[in-house]
Design a protein around this motif. Sequence first.
Motif, PDB file in Angstrom:
ATOM      1  N   LEU A  28     -14.722 -30.442 -50.143  1.00 59.23           N
ATOM      2  CA  LEU A  28     -14.985 -29.440 -49.104  1.00 59.23           C
ATOM      3  C   LEU A  28     -13.843 -28.446 -49.011  1.00 59.23           C
ATOM      4  O   LEU A  28     -14.056 -27.233 -48.889  1.00 59.23           O
ATOM      5  CB  LEU A  28     -15.192 -30.134 -47.755  1.00 59.23           C
ATOM      6  N   ASP A  29     -12.622 -28.955 -49.065  1.00 64.91           N
ATOM      7  CA  ASP A  29     -11.443 -28.099 -48.959  1.00 64.91           C
ATOM      8  C   ASP A  29     -11.333 -27.183 -50.172  1.00 64.91           C
ATOM      9  O   ASP A  29     -10.803 -26.077 -50.070  1.00 64.91           O
ATOM     10  CB  ASP A  29     -10.188 -28.967 -48.829  1.00 64.91           C
ATOM     11  N   GLY A  30     -11.832 -27.631 -51.307  1.00 65.43           N
ATOM     12  CA  GLY A  30     -11.779 -26.816 -52.510  1.00 65.43           C
ATOM     13  C   GLY A  30     -12.636 -25.566 -52.414  1.00 65.43           C
ATOM     14  O   GLY A  30     -12.393 -24.585 -53.125  1.00 65.43           O
ATOM     15  N   ARG A  31     -13.621 -25.587 -51.543  1.00 66.82           N
ATOM     16  CA  ARG A  31     -14.487 -24.416 -51.362  1.00 66.82           C
ATOM     17  C   ARG A  31     -13.831 -23.368 -50.472  1.00 66.82           C
ATOM     18  O   ARG A  31     -14.179 -22.189 -50.534  1.00 66.82           O
ATOM     19  CB  ARG A  31     -15.812 -24.845 -50.746  1.00 66.82           C
ATOM     20  N   LEU A  32     -12.878 -23.814 -49.643  1.00 66.19           N
ATOM     21  CA  LEU A  32     -12.285 -22.908 -48.659  1.00 66.19           C
ATOM     22  C   LEU A  32     -10.762 -22.893 -48.665  1.00 66.19           C
ATOM     23  O   LEU A  32     -10.148 -22.060 -48.009  1.00 66.19           O
ATOM     24  CB  LEU A  32     -12.751 -23.296 -47.245  1.00 66.19           C
ATOM     25  N   GLY A  33     -10.144 -23.817 -49.397  1.00 62.15           N
ATOM     26  CA  GLY A  33      -8.687 -23.922 -49.333  1.00 62.15           C
ATOM     27  C   GLY A  33      -8.083 -24.433 -50.622  1.00 62.15           C
ATOM     28  O   GLY A  33      -8.517 -24.057 -51.715  1.00 62.15           O
ATOM     29  N   ASP A  34      -7.113 -25.348 -50.481  1.00 64.15           N
ATOM     30  CA  ASP A  34      -6.339 -25.812 -51.632  1.00 64.15           C
ATOM     31  C   ASP A  34      -6.863 -27.095 -52.266  1.00 64.15           C
ATOM     32  O   ASP A  34      -6.259 -27.603 -53.208  1.00 64.15           O
ATOM     33  CB  ASP A  34      -4.877 -26.057 -51.202  1.00 64.15           C
ATOM     34  N   ALA A  35      -7.951 -27.634 -51.752  1.00 66.85           N
ATOM     35  CA  ALA A  35      -8.550 -28.865 -52.282  1.00 66.85           C
ATOM     36  C   ALA A  35      -7.604 -30.066 -52.179  1.00 66.85           C
ATOM     37  O   ALA A  35      -7.689 -30.983 -52.980  1.00 66.85           O
ATOM     38  CB  ALA A  35      -8.996 -28.671 -53.736  1.00 66.85           C
ATOM     39  N   ASP A  36      -6.723 -30.043 -51.165  1.00 58.57           N
ATOM     40  CA  ASP A  36      -5.768 -31.142 -51.031  1.00 58.57           C
ATOM     41  C   ASP A  36      -5.868 -31.873 -49.695  1.00 58.57           C
ATOM     42  O   ASP A  36      -5.066 -32.756 -49.404  1.00 58.57           O
ATOM     43  CB  ASP A  36      -4.336 -30.627 -51.208  1.00 58.57           C
ATOM     44  N   LEU A  37      -6.858 -31.531 -48.888  1.00 55.23           N
ATOM     45  CA  LEU A  37      -6.969 -32.158 -47.569  1.00 55.23           C
ATOM     46  C   LEU A  37      -7.170 -33.664 -47.687  1.00 55.23           C
ATOM     47  O   LEU A  37      -6.487 -34.450 -47.028  1.00 55.23           O
ATOM     48  CB  LEU A  37      -8.134 -31.539 -46.780  1.00 55.23           C
ATOM     49  N   GLY A  38      -8.108 -34.062 -48.534  1.00 53.84           N
ATOM     50  CA  GLY A  38      -8.368 -35.486 -48.700  1.00 53.84           C
ATOM     51  C   GLY A  38      -7.170 -36.231 -49.241  1.00 53.84           C
ATOM     52  O   GLY A  38      -6.845 -37.334 -48.779  1.00 53.84           O
ATOM     53  N   ALA A  39      -6.490 -35.630 -50.218  1.00 50.29           N
ATOM     54  CA  ALA A  39      -5.318 -36.274 -50.823  1.00 50.29           C
ATOM     55  C   ALA A  39      -4.204 -36.447 -49.793  1.00 50.29           C
ATOM     56  O   ALA A  39      -3.533 -37.491 -49.757  1.00 50.29           O
ATOM     57  CB  ALA A  39      -4.822 -35.452 -52.005  1.00 50.29           C
ATOM     58  N   THR A  40      -4.014 -35.436 -48.954  1.00 49.66           N
ATOM     59  CA  THR A  40      -2.969 -35.522 -47.935  1.00 49.66           C
ATOM     60  C   THR A  40      -3.279 -36.614 -46.922  1.00 49.66           C
ATOM     61  O   THR A  40      -2.417 -37.433 -46.584  1.00 49.66           O
ATOM     62  CB  THR A  40      -2.822 -34.170 -47.213  1.00 49.66           C
ATOM     63  N   LEU A  41      -4.515 -36.629 -46.422  1.00 53.79           N
ATOM     64  CA  LEU A  41      -4.879 -37.638 -45.436  1.00 53.79           C
ATOM     65  C   LEU A  41      -4.894 -39.035 -46.049  1.00 53.79           C
ATOM     66  O   LEU A  41      -4.554 -40.017 -45.381  1.00 53.79           O
ATOM     67  CB  LEU A  41      -6.242 -37.300 -44.827  1.00 53.79           C
ATOM     68  N   ASP A  42      -5.262 -39.129 -47.319  1.00 56.16           N
ATOM     69  CA  ASP A  42      -5.238 -40.405 -48.024  1.00 56.16           C
ATOM     70  C   ASP A  42      -3.807 -40.959 -48.057  1.00 56.16           C
ATOM     71  O   ASP A  42      -3.585 -42.149 -47.831  1.00 56.16           O
ATOM     72  CB  ASP A  42      -5.770 -40.217 -49.443  1.00 56.16           C
ATOM     73  N   LYS A  43      -2.854 -40.075 -48.302  1.00 52.36           N
ATOM     74  CA  LYS A  43      -1.455 -40.498 -48.315  1.00 52.36           C
ATOM     75  C   LYS A  43      -0.993 -40.887 -46.909  1.00 52.36           C
ATOM     76  O   LYS A  43      -0.261 -41.875 -46.737  1.00 52.36           O
ATOM     77  CB  LYS A  43      -0.570 -39.386 -48.873  1.00 52.36           C
ATOM     78  N   CYS A  44      -1.433 -40.133 -45.906  1.00 56.08           N
ATOM     79  CA  CYS A  44      -1.104 -40.481 -44.520  1.00 56.08           C
ATOM     80  C   CYS A  44      -1.603 -41.889 -44.202  1.00 56.08           C
ATOM     81  O   CYS A  44      -0.880 -42.695 -43.602  1.00 56.08           O
ATOM     82  CB  CYS A  44      -1.739 -39.481 -43.555  1.00 56.08           C
ATOM     83  N   ALA A  45      -2.842 -42.178 -44.605  1.00 57.06           N
ATOM     84  CA  ALA A  45      -3.425 -43.485 -44.330  1.00 57.06           C
ATOM     85  C   ALA A  45      -2.652 -44.595 -45.042  1.00 57.06           C
ATOM     86  O   ALA A  45      -2.425 -45.673 -44.472  1.00 57.06           O
ATOM     87  CB  ALA A  45      -4.887 -43.505 -44.752  1.00 57.06           C
ATOM     88  N   THR A  46      -2.249 -44.344 -46.269  1.00 54.70           N
ATOM     89  CA  THR A  46      -1.475 -45.336 -47.021  1.00 54.70           C
ATOM     90  C   THR A  46      -0.152 -45.630 -46.317  1.00 54.70           C
ATOM     91  O   THR A  46       0.262 -46.789 -46.197  1.00 54.70           O
ATOM     92  CB  THR A  46      -1.197 -44.841 -48.451  1.00 54.70           C
TER      93      THR A  46
END
Length: 198
Positions: A28-46
């Motif tokens: 979703l972020d790749g359509r509107l931004g840097d496509a890193d939202l999931g990766a960032t939140l995934d790291k936060c969760a870890t």
Amino acid sequence: MLDAATLAAALPRWCAGVHAAARELNALDGRLGDADLGATLDKCATLVEQALPEMPDTLEGIFKRCAQASAKASGSSFGTLLTVALMTSAKRCAGVASLDHPALAALLAEVVSTLSARGGASLGDKTVLDGLQAIHVALAASPESADARRVASVAARSALDAFRHKPNRIGRARMFADKTIGMEDPGMVALLRMVDAL
């Protein structure tokens, strides 16, 4: 009613939900931004998961520890906003043992105000703030007997539906202007996935 034990028990579910949503959020972020939202939140969760064994036993302490964990995950601006939201929650919960619906709603109102000042977004810009505001309003109007998690989930989903056909007005997404009409804001989807994970 939210107390430290309830919040601590919810954290593993929150982490699992974030991990599961990472690929979707990146797309979703790749359509509107840097496509890193999931990766960032995934790291936060870890990082939150790594902190679970030594999690404090107060609302203030848990929110603060989660904020510290999220702060270590560099990446999207959403990660910074998550950290600020958690730290704001920690400050609001200083000396507080539990939160009823009105108190939760008041906490969310403060989070919305703080994030708006920090990130520059306003209500109506089609961002995570609109989802948080919807949850705030729903909790403030709900009876104490209502399931707060259910109330929050319905509100976040309703906000996502309401803003889908509006344009994004801030961040990189605003550069796409009317092309964002009909598209879901990644931050609002992230909020819904996190709420549903609870």
